[in-house]
Structure formats: structure tokens, C-alpha cells
Design a protein around this motif. Sequence first.
Motif, PDB file in Angstrom:
ATOM      1  N   SER A  25     -15.063   3.873  -3.942  1.00 24.34           N
ATOM      2  CA  SER A  25     -15.735   2.772  -3.238  1.00 24.34           C
ATOM      3  C   SER A  25     -14.727   1.975  -2.408  1.00 24.34           C
ATOM      4  N   PHE A  26     -13.477   1.896  -2.877  1.00 19.58           N
ATOM      5  CA  PHE A  26     -12.432   1.253  -2.086  1.00 19.58           C
ATOM      6  C   PHE A  26     -12.282   1.984  -0.758  1.00 19.58           C
ATOM      7  N   GLN A  27     -12.251   3.319  -0.822  1.00 18.49           N
ATOM      8  CA  GLN A  27     -12.104   4.138   0.388  1.00 18.49           C
ATOM      9  C   GLN A  27     -13.290   3.924   1.333  1.00 18.49           C
ATOM     10  N   GLY A  37       0.795  -1.223   0.000  1.00 21.79           N
ATOM     11  CA  GLY A  37       0.000   0.000   0.000  1.00 21.79           C
ATOM     12  C   GLY A  37       0.826   1.270   0.000  1.00 21.79           C
ATOM     13  N   LEU A  38       2.090   1.172  -0.363  1.00 24.53           N
ATOM     14  CA  LEU A  38       2.982   2.329  -0.360  1.00 24.53           C
ATOM     15  C   LEU A  38       2.882   3.085  -1.683  1.00 24.53           C
ATOM     16  N   CYS A  96      -5.164   3.912  -4.189  1.00 20.41           N
ATOM     17  CA  CYS A  96      -6.213   3.489  -5.117  1.00 20.41           C
ATOM     18  C   CYS A  96      -7.099   4.646  -5.589  1.00 20.41           C
ATOM     19  N   HIS A  97      -6.866   5.837  -5.080  1.00 18.28           N
ATOM     20  CA  HIS A  97      -7.740   6.973  -5.385  1.00 18.28           C
ATOM     21  C   HIS A  97      -7.845   7.298  -6.864  1.00 18.28           C
ATOM     22  N   CYS A 104      -5.549  -3.080  -4.752  1.00 11.88           N
ATOM     23  CA  CYS A 104      -6.751  -2.259  -4.887  1.00 11.88           C
ATOM     24  C   CYS A 104      -8.003  -3.039  -5.274  1.00 11.88           C
ATOM     25  N   GLU A 105      -7.951  -4.361  -5.232  1.00 10.81           N
ATOM     26  CA  GLU A 105      -9.160  -5.140  -5.476  1.00 10.81           C
ATOM     27  C   GLU A 105     -10.168  -4.797  -4.391  1.00 10.81           C
TER      28      GLU A 105
END
Length: 112
Positions: free
Chosen positions: A97-99, A42-43, A89-90, A70-71
Motif C-alpha cells: 500500500s505504501f508503493q 530512503g536508502l 518498505c517492500h 515507511c509511515e
Amino acid sequence: MKTKLLWLLAPIALVGCQSTYVAEYANNEQWYQLGEEDALRGLHVRNASMNEEALSLYEEGYAIGKAQYCESSNAWMLGRIGKPYLGICHDLPHGWSFQLDYDAGRERWRKW
């Protein structure tokens, strides 16, 4: 070139448990693997001085790792187990929706 890059990555390598994979991949010039691992953690993209070929391999690996990280099925679980989310993932179509899913999992983690 290898020595110069190791000096650039050395401060990063001194930071906790991340040092193991950074040093290993940098020493072995495994740029694809370094990019993939950074994204899977996630970096954000590493800002290091690399030659064109190394940078291309790093970015290719990063893109693959980012797609896996980011799945949407991962978002809630990352939040639930208390992992930090740095917003990588933004820029994806489903980034919002991930957020939201991450935030829902994170809220559950806080209540636990």
C-alpha cells in the motif's frame, strides 16, 4: 579501525550532498545516527565493513529511521514532491500500500 572504515566510506562521501552527513557520522563513529539518516533518506542498508558493535548500532538506527520513513502518511507526499523511492518498505506488511500511495503521488507530480 577508524581509519580503515573511513577509507571504505570515502567513495560514498564523495557523492554530492550526501557526503556531509556520511563523513560527519563516520568521523565521529555515530553509527546509530548514520543508520537512521540513511533510512530517513530512503536508502538501502549500507554495505560497509563495520565491527559488530558498530553494525548493531547502525542497524538499530536504520530500523528506527525506516519505521518513520515507511509511515503510510509519507508515501503520497514523497511521490508528490518527486523524491525517488528505492523500495525499502517492500518487506513491511503495508509495503504494497505504501508503493500504491507513492505511485499515486508520483503520478500527480508528473502531471504538475
